[in-house]
Structure formats: C-alpha cells, structure tokens
Design a protein around this motif. Sequence first.
Motif, PDB file in Angstrom:
ATOM      1  N   TYR A 316      19.029  28.178 -33.248  1.00  0.00           N
ATOM      2  CA  TYR A 316      20.432  28.115 -33.655  1.00  0.00           C
ATOM      3  C   TYR A 316      21.276  27.933 -32.399  1.00  0.00           C
ATOM      4  O   TYR A 316      20.967  28.494 -31.343  1.00  0.00           O
ATOM      5  CB  TYR A 316      20.842  29.400 -34.385  1.00  0.00           C
ATOM      6  N   PRO A 317      22.369  27.151 -32.480  1.00  0.00           N
ATOM      7  CA  PRO A 317      23.145  26.865 -31.274  1.00  0.00           C
ATOM      8  C   PRO A 317      23.989  28.044 -30.818  1.00  0.00           C
ATOM      9  O   PRO A 317      24.527  28.795 -31.624  1.00  0.00           O
ATOM     10  CB  PRO A 317      24.034  25.698 -31.703  1.00  0.00           C
ATOM     11  N   TRP A 318      24.122  28.165 -29.493  1.00  0.00           N
ATOM     12  CA  TRP A 318      25.060  29.132 -28.916  1.00  0.00           C
ATOM     13  C   TRP A 318      26.265  28.409 -28.325  1.00  0.00           C
ATOM     14  O   TRP A 318      27.245  29.050 -27.929  1.00  0.00           O
ATOM     15  CB  TRP A 318      24.371  29.972 -27.851  1.00  0.00           C
ATOM     16  N   THR A 319      26.196  27.081 -28.293  1.00  0.00           N
ATOM     17  CA  THR A 319      27.303  26.261 -27.803  1.00  0.00           C
ATOM     18  C   THR A 319      27.123  24.863 -28.359  1.00  0.00           C
ATOM     19  O   THR A 319      26.028  24.496 -28.794  1.00  0.00           O
ATOM     20  CB  THR A 319      27.314  26.223 -26.258  1.00  0.00           C
ATOM     21  N   MET A 320      28.197  24.064 -28.336  1.00  0.00           N
ATOM     22  CA  MET A 320      28.089  22.645 -28.642  1.00  0.00           C
ATOM     23  C   MET A 320      28.217  21.807 -27.371  1.00  0.00           C
ATOM     24  O   MET A 320      28.258  20.584 -27.433  1.00  0.00           O
ATOM     25  CB  MET A 320      29.149  22.228 -29.665  1.00  0.00           C
ATOM     26  N   ALA A 321      28.261  22.476 -26.222  1.00  0.00           N
ATOM     27  CA  ALA A 321      28.265  21.765 -24.957  1.00  0.00           C
ATOM     28  C   ALA A 321      26.854  21.265 -24.642  1.00  0.00           C
ATOM     29  O   ALA A 321      25.878  21.662 -25.283  1.00  0.00           O
ATOM     30  CB  ALA A 321      28.785  22.676 -23.849  1.00  0.00           C
ATOM     31  N   ASN A 322      26.752  20.426 -23.623  1.00  0.00           N
ATOM     32  CA  ASN A 322      25.485  19.813 -23.259  1.00  0.00           C
ATOM     33  C   ASN A 322      25.163  20.146 -21.810  1.00  0.00           C
ATOM     34  O   ASN A 322      26.024  20.031 -20.937  1.00  0.00           O
ATOM     35  CB  ASN A 322      25.571  18.294 -23.448  1.00  0.00           C
ATOM     36  N   GLY A 323      23.915  20.553 -21.548  1.00  0.00           N
ATOM     37  CA  GLY A 323      23.544  20.988 -20.217  1.00  0.00           C
ATOM     38  C   GLY A 323      22.987  19.922 -19.314  1.00  0.00           C
ATOM     39  O   GLY A 323      22.715  20.188 -18.144  1.00  0.00           O
ATOM     40  N   ASP A 324      22.764  18.701 -19.834  1.00  0.00           N
ATOM     41  CA  ASP A 324      22.282  17.618 -18.982  1.00  0.00           C
ATOM     42  C   ASP A 324      22.805  16.285 -19.507  1.00  0.00           C
ATOM     43  O   ASP A 324      23.689  16.251 -20.366  1.00  0.00           O
ATOM     44  CB  ASP A 324      20.752  17.638 -18.869  1.00  0.00           C
ATOM     45  N   SER A 325      22.257  15.190 -19.020  1.00  0.00           N
ATOM     46  CA  SER A 325      22.800  13.875 -19.358  1.00  0.00           C
ATOM     47  C   SER A 325      22.283  13.334 -20.687  1.00  0.00           C
ATOM     48  O   SER A 325      22.813  12.336 -21.191  1.00  0.00           O
ATOM     49  CB  SER A 325      22.476  12.870 -18.250  1.00  0.00           C
ATOM     50  N   GLY A 389      15.357  13.740 -20.403  1.00  0.00           N
ATOM     51  CA  GLY A 389      16.175  14.939 -20.410  1.00  0.00           C
ATOM     52  C   GLY A 389      15.762  15.907 -21.504  1.00  0.00           C
ATOM     53  O   GLY A 389      14.711  15.761 -22.145  1.00  0.00           O
ATOM     54  N   ASN A 390      16.623  16.893 -21.733  1.00  0.00           N
ATOM     55  CA  ASN A 390      16.362  17.976 -22.672  1.00  0.00           C
ATOM     56  C   ASN A 390      17.384  17.896 -23.810  1.00  0.00           C
ATOM     57  O   ASN A 390      18.572  18.098 -23.585  1.00  0.00           O
ATOM     58  CB  ASN A 390      16.485  19.311 -21.937  1.00  0.00           C
ATOM     59  N   PRO A 391      16.936  17.634 -25.057  1.00  0.00           N
ATOM     60  CA  PRO A 391      17.862  17.548 -26.187  1.00  0.00           C
ATOM     61  C   PRO A 391      18.082  18.874 -26.893  1.00  0.00           C
ATOM     62  O   PRO A 391      18.710  18.934 -27.939  1.00  0.00           O
ATOM     63  CB  PRO A 391      17.138  16.590 -27.119  1.00  0.00           C
ATOM     64  N   ASN A 392      17.548  19.947 -26.315  1.00  0.00           N
ATOM     65  CA  ASN A 392      17.467  21.241 -26.993  1.00  0.00           C
ATOM     66  C   ASN A 392      18.267  22.327 -26.278  1.00  0.00           C
ATOM     67  O   ASN A 392      18.216  23.487 -26.668  1.00  0.00           O
ATOM     68  CB  ASN A 392      15.982  21.653 -27.050  1.00  0.00           C
ATOM     69  N   ASP A 393      19.038  21.955 -25.235  1.00  0.00           N
ATOM     70  CA  ASP A 393      19.532  22.994 -24.333  1.00  0.00           C
ATOM     71  C   ASP A 393      20.690  23.806 -24.880  1.00  0.00           C
ATOM     72  O   ASP A 393      21.108  24.770 -24.240  1.00  0.00           O
ATOM     73  CB  ASP A 393      19.875  22.405 -22.960  1.00  0.00           C
ATOM     74  N   ASN A 394      21.215  23.460 -26.065  1.00  0.00           N
ATOM     75  CA  ASN A 394      22.230  24.325 -26.690  1.00  0.00           C
ATOM     76  C   ASN A 394      21.621  25.197 -27.788  1.00  0.00           C
ATOM     77  O   ASN A 394      22.342  25.879 -28.511  1.00  0.00           O
ATOM     78  CB  ASN A 394      23.394  23.509 -27.249  1.00  0.00           C
ATOM     79  N   LEU A 395      20.290  25.195 -27.898  1.00  0.00           N
ATOM     80  CA  LEU A 395      19.589  25.951 -28.937  1.00  0.00           C
ATOM     81  C   LEU A 395      18.704  27.045 -28.335  1.00  0.00           C
ATOM     82  O   LEU A 395      17.850  27.595 -29.025  1.00  0.00           O
ATOM     83  CB  LEU A 395      18.728  25.014 -29.784  1.00  0.00           C
ATOM     84  N   THR A 396      18.906  27.346 -27.070  1.00  0.00           N
ATOM     85  CA  THR A 396      18.063  28.314 -26.366  1.00  0.00           C
ATOM     86  C   THR A 396      18.580  29.737 -26.583  1.00  0.00           C
ATOM     87  O   THR A 396      19.644  29.958 -27.154  1.00  0.00           O
ATOM     88  CB  THR A 396      18.072  27.982 -24.868  1.00  0.00           C
ATOM     89  N   LEU A 397      17.815  30.702 -26.099  1.00  0.00           N
ATOM     90  CA  LEU A 397      18.255  32.095 -26.115  1.00  0.00           C
ATOM     91  C   LEU A 397      18.643  32.572 -24.724  1.00  0.00           C
ATOM     92  O   LEU A 397      18.811  33.771 -24.490  1.00  0.00           O
ATOM     93  CB  LEU A 397      17.165  32.994 -26.705  1.00  0.00           C
ATOM     94  N   PHE A 398      18.791  31.630 -23.801  1.00  0.00           N
ATOM     95  CA  PHE A 398      19.288  31.884 -22.457  1.00  0.00           C
ATOM     96  C   PHE A 398      20.393  30.883 -22.162  1.00  0.00           C
ATOM     97  O   PHE A 398      20.353  29.738 -22.635  1.00  0.00           O
ATOM     98  CB  PHE A 398      18.176  31.708 -21.410  1.00  0.00           C
TER      99      PHE A 398
END
Length: 420
Positions: A316-325, A389-398
């Motif tokens: 589940y998302p903790w943000t709608m921002a994106n951590g990479d390109s 890149g990583n398409p999952n970085d807004n779905l992490t628990l960190f």
Amino acid sequence: MAPEDPSPPAVPSASDAPGRSDDPHRLSRRTLLAATGAGAGLVPLLAVGAPAAAAPGSAGQPGGPRTSAPSIRGADISFTRQTEAAGIRYQRDGERGPLERLLRAAGANWVRLRVWVDPPAGYSDLAGALRLADRAHQAGLKVLLDLHYSDFWADPGHQDIPAAWLGQDLTTLARTVRTYTADTITAFARQGSPVDMVQIGNEVTAGMLWPVGQIYTDAGERWPEFATLVKAGLAGARAANPRGHRLRTMLHIDRGGDNGGSRWFFDRVLAQGVEFDVIGQSYYPFWHGSLADLTANLHDLAERYGKPLVVTETSYPWTMANGDSLANLLTDPTALPDGATYPATPAGQAAYFAALRRVLAGVPHGLGTGFFAWEPGWLPGVGWEPGAGNPNDNLTLFDWSGRALPAFDVAYSAAPTRAA
C-alpha cells in the motif's frame, strides 16, 4: 508481483462459466512497467471477475474488542542483498540493522524468498536465496520459498519456460520440475535452513511453464497439463523435505478481490486431484478491489475449501511521490478503492495494514492465516532488471532514507489488533 511483459490471457470468473471473460484493461504489472519506461501514462486497473458480494463484516476504523495477530506476519525480502550492495541501510526507532533483524524485532515471523532458475547476474538466484534463508533462520524467521520455474519474473501474463528446459514435452518437463524442486528443497535443508512453506509457481492463475502448462489457449482450457506440472513440483518438494520437518505447500494466484475468478481456478485444480495445503492470494487494492472485496472472497474460500488462506503479496502506498527516474506502478490516488479511508500517507498506509489484519482475523474457522508484504525494503537504487529503475518505491515500509514507516510496526506487531 512482477513488473513487465505482455497482457495475460483473460481469466474466466464463475459468472462467465462455461465461457471466457475478456477484459482488455487487465494488464500485467510487467506491461505497466514497460509502458512507464517508454514514458506512457498509467490507468487504474481492477482484476477480472465477478463483482464481489457485500463483505460480511467491516474493515473500517478500529474501536471494538481486540482480535489476535495473524499467525503469519511476513515480508518478501528477495531484493535485500541487492539493496545492501547499493549502500541502503535500514533503521527502526533509531536502531540500524539488517532487514531480517528489524523485521523480527517488530514482530514478524516469516520471510518470502523467490528463486529463478537462471536469472541475470545478481537477481534472485538459488545461491542468493540460500544466503538470505540462512540469515532469516538465524534471526528466528520461517521461510516461504517462491519458486517461479522461470529465468525471470513470472506472473499471470508471463510464465516462460527456463531456457535450459526448452523443447521438453509434458512428461519430460514434469520430470524436470520434480527433480529441480527436490534439489532446491534439499539445498535449503542441507545448509540448516529447511523451507517451511513452498509455492509451486508464482501467480499461476493462467498456468505455468508456457506453452506446455498454459491453461488458456486458442484450442481451449488445458487443466490436466497444468495439474501434471503442479503435481510434479509438489511431489519433488515432499520427497526432499527432511524427515520430521513440517513443510506446507501453497498454490498462489492473483485474485485477492475476485471471488468468481478464485473459485473458477481452485474448483478446477481440485477436480484434477491436486493436493496442497494453503491457498495463496495476491491482493493489491489498486488492482484487486476494495478490502470489502477481499473480505467477501476470503470468507467464501474459507467456507468452500476449508484451507488456510494467506495474502501472499500485498502493499500500500505511503506517498504518491517518486523516488527515482522510473515512473511508479501506482501514480493515481483515485485507483485506491478505499483511498478516502486509507490515503496514500504514512498514517494511511499504517491504517491499511491494521485493517488487513482485522480482515484476516474475521475469516471463518480461523483460516485467515496471515500475509506477506511485498518487498517492503525495495528502495531506490535497485532496478527491476539490470540497469532499470524501481517502480515500487512508494509502496515500501521504509522511507527513502531507510527509516521504518509507522506501518512497519503496525503490520508486524505480535500484539492483538483492535477489531472494527
């Protein structure tokens, strides 16, 4: 979860029987990632299947009596060695440590590890999984082994036979599957970290090892061929399991909020005489429907089959921002069916996992056994394939600095959860 590739064949639901359901909007996660790599936009998706009935009970806000914690509180940590090599470090409450140790400290008791047959260098090979399993075992965690039977990502739209196995007919391929499964189970046992549960395939909703074990073809549905391969994997796992050690077997599909599609699959698998222990479901709300849909499905499956039920993948998302390109798989908050209650914020993510625990606690006969968060530590710096890149970085628990989010402790706590 798997991030690229062509659209899977439509999967019938019970409401379509005996015909086929066709939904051009049901794309695999791999299709979406390929699209994001090309700069294309994403659209909200839901899984194919009959509309779920109204959920028996509520997945709303806490306030009632406490319910026990799920007996399985796990995480897929397959990318861990890669994130560590990329310099990512994790911390919880100011304490740094390896991911498996932080999970255990928070109350987790299982990890899930995927294995590909001959993957790109550094990606989910047997040697890497063995090292993670040893670390998990030393931390006091049980291991669910996720065998993809493929050289790379396998999901409902992509189940490629490993290159080394190409050209084998059904009989030969079944023998290969049995031997490979037995050898893999043996490798974990030999190093002192025997597998506690094994999936025969990953999200095998439309079969495995295509085209030999593909269920839906132009010539019709081919359940006996699929069942032959599954039985071979099950036989290999059981034959290699150390004497006296308990090994549970799982079949895993991606119909978390789709009761019609779930019943269609498991009715037909069981009719083929496939004997397994646990029903596994992927459940991503932005693809698979609301928590009410999940609740209705799990309640029906518990009554219908009497098997333990595990949400084998969720996030589940903790943000709608994106951590990479690379654009993320989830970019539109309106794709969250319960987004008004569980917004894409750290607090909303924590509330989602609390609600998921309540849903599992309410499954009839105590069969809501638990869940695995999918790749909660997969932070920016590690690609879904080499060089990507990583398409999952807004779905992490960190967060992207490696600090545990509030949902980390909410998800894994061994303490009871407030009922709705």
